[in-house]
Structure formats: structure tokens, C-alpha cells
Write a protein that holds these residues in place. Sequence first.
Motif, PDB file in Angstrom:
ATOM      1  N   LEU A 172       1.326  -0.791  -0.333  1.00 16.62           N
ATOM      2  CA  LEU A 172      -0.605   0.125   0.571  1.00 16.62           C
ATOM      3  C   LEU A 172       0.480   1.391   0.076  1.00 16.62           C
ATOM      4  CD1 LEU A 172      -2.753  -1.135   2.644  1.00 16.62           C
ATOM      5  CD2 LEU A 172      -2.805  -0.627   0.110  1.00 16.62           C
ATOM      6  N   ASP A 173       1.305   1.095   0.470  1.00 17.91           N
ATOM      7  CA  ASP A 173       3.186   2.392   1.399  1.00 17.91           C
ATOM      8  C   ASP A 173       3.512   2.431  -0.299  1.00 17.91           C
ATOM      9  OD1 ASP A 173       3.935   5.132   2.633  1.00 17.91           O
ATOM     10  OD2 ASP A 173       5.723   3.367   1.971  1.00 17.91           O
ATOM     11  N   GLU A 174       3.824   1.402  -0.903  1.00 15.20           N
ATOM     12  CA  GLU A 174       4.541   1.309  -2.531  1.00 15.20           C
ATOM     13  C   GLU A 174       3.154   2.388  -3.773  1.00 15.20           C
ATOM     14  OE1 GLU A 174       7.426  -1.881  -3.710  1.00 15.20           O
ATOM     15  OE2 GLU A 174       5.195  -2.725  -4.071  1.00 15.20           O
ATOM     16  N   LEU A 175       2.431   2.100  -3.667  1.00 17.57           N
ATOM     17  CA  LEU A 175       1.034   2.297  -4.388  1.00 17.57           C
ATOM     18  C   LEU A 175       1.356   3.501  -3.682  1.00 17.57           C
ATOM     19  CD1 LEU A 175      -1.344   2.020  -5.986  1.00 17.57           C
ATOM     20  CD2 LEU A 175      -2.610   1.322  -4.569  1.00 17.57           C
ATOM     21  N   LYS A 176       1.067   3.996  -2.141  1.00 17.81           N
ATOM     22  CA  LYS A 176       0.002   5.744  -2.793  1.00 17.81           C
ATOM     23  C   LYS A 176       1.613   5.791  -3.183  1.00 17.81           C
ATOM     24  CE  LYS A 176       1.765   7.445   1.651  1.00 17.81           C
ATOM     25  NZ  LYS A 176       2.246   7.680   2.936  1.00 17.81           N
ATOM     26  N   THR A 177       2.776   6.168  -2.960  1.00 21.54           N
ATOM     27  CA  THR A 177       4.529   6.569  -3.721  1.00 21.54           C
ATOM     28  C   THR A 177       4.165   6.851  -5.232  1.00 21.54           C
ATOM     29  OG1 THR A 177       5.290   5.638  -2.000  1.00 21.54           O
ATOM     30  CG2 THR A 177       6.140   6.789  -4.776  1.00 21.54           C
ATOM     31  N   TRP A 178       3.448   5.674  -5.279  1.00 22.53           N
ATOM     32  CA  TRP A 178       3.280   5.589  -6.542  1.00 22.53           C
ATOM     33  C   TRP A 178       1.838   7.114  -7.157  1.00 22.53           C
ATOM     34  CZ3 TRP A 178      -0.789   4.578 -10.830  1.00 22.53           C
ATOM     35  CH2 TRP A 178      -0.489   4.149 -11.541  1.00 22.53           C
ATOM     36  N   LEU A 179       0.945   6.291  -7.068  1.00 23.89           N
ATOM     37  CA  LEU A 179       0.059   7.130  -7.608  1.00 23.89           C
ATOM     38  C   LEU A 179       0.658   9.131  -7.324  1.00 23.89           C
ATOM     39  CD1 LEU A 179      -2.721   5.614  -5.214  1.00 23.89           C
ATOM     40  CD2 LEU A 179      -2.672   6.072  -7.544  1.00 23.89           C
ATOM     41  N   ASN A 180       1.564   9.195  -5.623  1.00 21.83           N
ATOM     42  CA  ASN A 180       1.937  10.866  -6.071  1.00 21.83           C
ATOM     43  C   ASN A 180       2.827  10.662  -7.078  1.00 21.83           C
ATOM     44  OD1 ASN A 180       0.424  11.494  -3.154  1.00 21.83           O
ATOM     45  ND2 ASN A 180       1.907  10.377  -2.307  1.00 21.83           N
TER      46      ASN A 180
END
Length: 775
Positions: free
Chosen positions: A719-727
Motif C-alpha cells: 500500500l505504501d508503494e502504491l501511495k508513492t506511485w499515485l503521488n
Amino acid sequence: MKKYEGYFSFYYDEKSDKIFLEIDKLDEEFLYVNSLAAGVGSNDIGLDRNQLGNDRVVKFERKGPKILLVQPNYKYRAISESEDEKNAVRDAFAQSVLYGFKLVAEEEGKVLVDATDFFISDSHHVISTLKRSKQGSYSLDKSRSALYLPQTKAFPKNSEFEATLTFSGEAQGGYIRSVTPTSSAITVRVHHSFVELPDGDYEPRIFDPRAGYFSTSYYDYATPIGEPLEKRFITRHRLKKKDSNAAVSEPIEPIIYYMDRGTPEPIRSALMEGASWWNQAFEAAGYKNAFQVKLLPADADPLDVRYNVINWVHRSTRGWSYGSSVVDPRTGEIIKGHVLLGSLRVRQDYLIAEGLLAPYKNSTSVPKEMEEMALARLRQLAAHEVGHTLGLAHSYTSSSENRASVMDYPHPLIKITNGEIDLSDAYDDKIGAWDKVAINYGYRDFPSNENEKTELNKIIQESLKNGLTFLSDQDARPKGGAHPYAHLWDNGKSPVTELNHILEVRRIALNNFGENNIQTGTPYAELEEVLAPVYFLHRYQTEAVSKIIGGINYRYALRGDGQPVTELIDANEQKLALGALLSTITPERLMLTEDLLKIIPPRPLGYRRSRELTEIRTSLTFDPLTAAESAAQMTFGLLFNHSRAQRLIEHHARNSEQPGLEYVIDQVIAATWEQKPSNNTYKAEIQRTVNDALLTQLMGLAANEESSEQAKAIVYYKLDELKTWLNSIMKKSDELQKAHFAYAVHKIEAFQNEPEKYKLPVVVDTPDGSPIGSY
């Protein structure tokens, strides 16, 4: 008073509406069965007409002026010649006194008791059932209850009693309000049977977990050290050949099942035909005319323990059918087979056929092939439920072994012929190969010169050589299930191949879907009823494929029988399964055509929404986005079950070639969030809906108390990886996509900051599948 002379004679006093029971068999054990003769009519409440209750071995004991109805504890015994040993076990475990009667009179070794209050009592636990199903708080109103004489009878080996009971209270649930004329007064009928126990000539047969039978068991505390304390036997009817040495022989007494006279045609004939399939299995086991199906005599009571009965039961909502039995707990002998078949099930098959065939282009009548499909399903259903009453458990690997058993749950086999949907072979028309093995194990009568244990093992070993296997309920359930071939409502040897096929069937049906799916004169809004089973046609094959991922192949193996014990599923097969699952949640798969959406209006007056329909967030109008969300939640919920997540972690740790949880999450995120949004705004919105469904399921896995710490850790990291990619990609997106990404980042951060307080989004359920696959 009027006397009824029989197994237990009794007297009826019309002036006081009382039954006085004559007890001439003190300390003599008999069978007591209670049932529900007239029910409530709601599948959800579960109080059906002719529903069996408990069956118990009991006896009357006199204690001064009291007559006690005592239930001995047959779960714990001492099979010994020593009375001291038997008494030590008897006194170590509790018995149950079911009722205390007051002695009224006695003469010549007989006693007379007033049994009225015993029969006018909540023996079927109606009050607790209503409370458990949250329908209200009720109590028995004896002023509105009475004995029911038409079904109160006495016979040489059984005495039957029935009472009309009224329960008064305040309704709290919608189910009870929907099926009662006045919900504050619920009137049903209960039935009581006092039955002579079978003689001692029945020979129990040893239980083998590979043979497909229910078991009955007890603990024998006289067992020598080194032998199992628990003794297990199969449940089965008594059946013996007239000539046990003959290869084929008529039975001493056949097993006869009787059809409920309230069943209409052509349903009655279809059910009787399907039930009679079992004679094929008994013939294979060396019997002639050992299993018969007849119409219940006009003067017979379906709850009379002397009759094996197939009941046709009406309810206000669809639900399961049941095959239950009255069993002698001392031996496992089935005394009465009792089937309840829900009458609304046949209408569901019509509905499925309407959705698949769009049959009303040139006619308002029901095409013959639809009726044939529905009746074919009823034949299979009758065979299935009767099989339970013969002692057989579900056999859920049989669909992968060429329809080897009617004890599987069959999804209709839908073929594609010349580009069109073909239902001509939807259901099988005979008993299966595994069914013959099971009946052979349970009912074969061996000559005196053969060793039964050896011959029974030969039957199982021969079936294994022929590629037949048996796995049952716990192995087939989709959420948490691990076996790759034991499923409910599936078809075919390869779950992935069949999922791809059923998705193509679904595509054809949806492409053809329109006004021809309903009859002329039907409100257009009822297209929703027909659409639901087609839109979710792939649900059960999706369940089957999900079990390959993090799955394990195993059998009920015994040491020395040559079966595989456990083996991990090939990594490439799991990856192929993951790809098939991801194909179920693409926008192209989930979107509906504009032409179809234009002809599904809001519900007209008098046509309410029901649980059979997809959920909506649009108040009145059909909601295709929420339908897509429901389908996506179904796939992701199966995939990210906490048990499956833990097995992925374990299997990857044991063998690095096995896909781990992190691999599965990466693949699913790549197929959803990381997909470039379509220029088609409808497709793009479905993709965003699917993305959100995935996020909800991942956070649900991390928040689940039953998830392991490592599963939570992996999900948190992903989820943290996904958040970084989304940003990183948000600035390059259009306004709708920015909003989508920004809110996802907000949810992930809120979840990371206070996971215990974070409120997960509500998961949208699929419409009811029951009885085709609820769990």
C-alpha cells in the motif's frame, strides 16, 4: 375417553382436550422423534413443513409418583461383559431427563400419565429459532394451542402425536411479517413419534473416510490400550440379499421411498424418476429391485417413521433442499429417509435459461428446452438429496471426473454450438460412477466365506485405480478453501479452462440480452431479475479458480493406499489461474451495453427491489457501476482471503518458485491501478470502481484480526508503494483521475496512521446465489 391402541396405547378426552398415555414398557428403550408438520414458510427462518427435528433413544423410568422420560448417553459406552465397567462409564457422563410426568393411575404393571403438556410444548425450538433469526420474541400461548387429532394415531410399532401450537409475541423481522397473516400470532403444528427400536440383527459397517459416507461414532472406554477409543461406523439403511451367495439377488426387504402427493406434474414424475436412479447403483452392487420409488399412499402421514418420504416444500423465498434421516444412534442404521425439496428452485432454473437464451423473440410461451432443463435439474436434485438419506455425503471432486457423482453440486453445463448457447446437456441423466462405488461399499452383502474388511478395501482401491476420488464439504468451500479440484457449482477437469469458457458464454448471453429475455406484457424493469444470474454467471467458476492460488492438492489418504498425501500446485498453473481471475475484472468484461441500459427503468409501483437483484447507489435507477463493483469485490474477496494469503507466504517460503503474496499483489495492482485509463469515459469509470474495490480488499486483509503479522506487513508495504506511485503520476492525470488518485492516497494515509480507527468502505455483496452456491 376414546382409546387408541398401539405401540404405546393412549386415551383422548374430548371434553378437556387431553391425552393420557398408557406406559406398559417401563425401562424399555425406544426412539423418540419430534418434527414440524406445518411450518412457517420462510427459507431464512428455517421452520419448514415436514421438517425433522431430533431423534433420540429414550426410556420411561418410574421414581415414586413421577414418570421420567430419560435419554441415556450413547456417546460414551463400555462394550464389555462386565456390568461394573458399563456402570462406571454410564455414571461418568451425564444423561438427560427430557420430561417428568405425573402418575394418574396404575394397574397390572401399567401406569397412566397425563401427556398433554408434553405434546403441547415447544419441542421443535420454534421460540429460539425465531429469536436467533431476529424475527422477534415469542412465547407459547397454550390458550391458543390444542391437540391435532387427524395426525394422532397408534400403530403396532409406533405411536404418533400431533399438536397445533400458537406462539404469541411482537414481530421484529421482515421475514416473519411476510409469511404470517398476523405476525403477533404464529401457528404451526408439531409432531411427536414414539417408535419401537430395530432388532439386533443389523450389522454396523466400518467407516472409511474415502468411501463417501456420513459417520456415526461413540467412545468405547472398554477398548484395549493401543486401539482407537472412538468407534466410527457409516450411516445406512438395512439391506440384505435373499441369497447372499448369489451374484444378483432380490433383497429380503427393499428400500422404498414415497413421493409427496402434493407435488404437481410434471414435477412429480421428474422427481420420482431422478430418485429412482439409485436403483442403478444398487444393481451394480448385486441387488435386483432393491430401491423403489412410489407415490405416498393417500392415508399415510409423511412424518410417520415407517415411510421414507420425498417432500415438496413451499417457501416464500428460494433456499436449500435437504436430505436428512432418522438414525439409530446405537448402530448408525437409518430408520427413515426424509427429503425436503424447495419448490422455488425450479423457477430459478427457468430464470437462468431465460437469461441465457433470450427466448421470447417470436413467442410468449416458455420454450420446451427451458422446461427440459428445469426438469433435468429436478431429477438430479432428487437423486442428490435422496443420496444423503442413503447415508452419502457431498462428493465435490466428481465434477472434475466426468460427472462421477450426483452428490456433487452441478452448475448447468452450458455448451456453445455454432456460436449459440446450447442447454441440451445442462444436467446429467443417470447415476454416476462414484455413486456406484459408494453404494457398493455401503450396501454390498458379502458371502459368508469373504472377509468384509478386506473386500471393502478392495472396492476403494479399485475406485482409486479408476481415477475416482472423494473430497467433501470442508474442502470445497471457496473462502479459505485450498483444494484445486473440489468445488461447488463448477464443471470440467481444468477450472481455468472452464472459467474461460463460462466467460465466453456470459459474453454471448450479454451481447444478446434485451427485451427478448422477458415475455410480452412483463414490465421492462424485470429485466433486472433475468440479468442478475447472467451478469454473475461466472461467480462459481471464479471461486474454483481462486482456490488454485496458494492451493494444495491432497486426498483423504490412508497409509499404504497409494494416494498422494499433499503436493504444492505448480507455480505456472497458479500464475495461469491468476491471469484468468484478472480477466474477470476488466472494464470490457464488466460493462453493459448502452442499448441494454436504456431499457432498464426504475421499478414500477408494486414491484419492489429484492435481494435477488444487484445493489444500487442511485436510489431508484439501475446502477451498472455498482454492479461492476460487486463483481470486482467478489473476485478480490476470494483472492485476498486471509487463509489464502498465509498459504502464499508459507508456500513461497518453502519453495521460492511458488508465487508469494507480494507477487500476487503486484500483479493485481499492475492490472488495475497501473492501467492507463480508457478514452471511453464509461470504461474509465468502471476501472476506477474496480481499483477502489481492490484497495478496500487489501486494507481489509491488513485489518483482519485473523491475518498473520507477515501478511499485514506485506500489505502495508505494498500500500505504501502504491501511495508513492499515485503521488508520482497524479500531476500527469486528468481531473477525474486526479480526484481518484488523491482520494486513494488519503485513504491509504488514514489507514496507515490509525488502522484501528479507520472505517473500511462497505463491501457491496453479489445478489443471492442460494441455493446455487451460498456458503
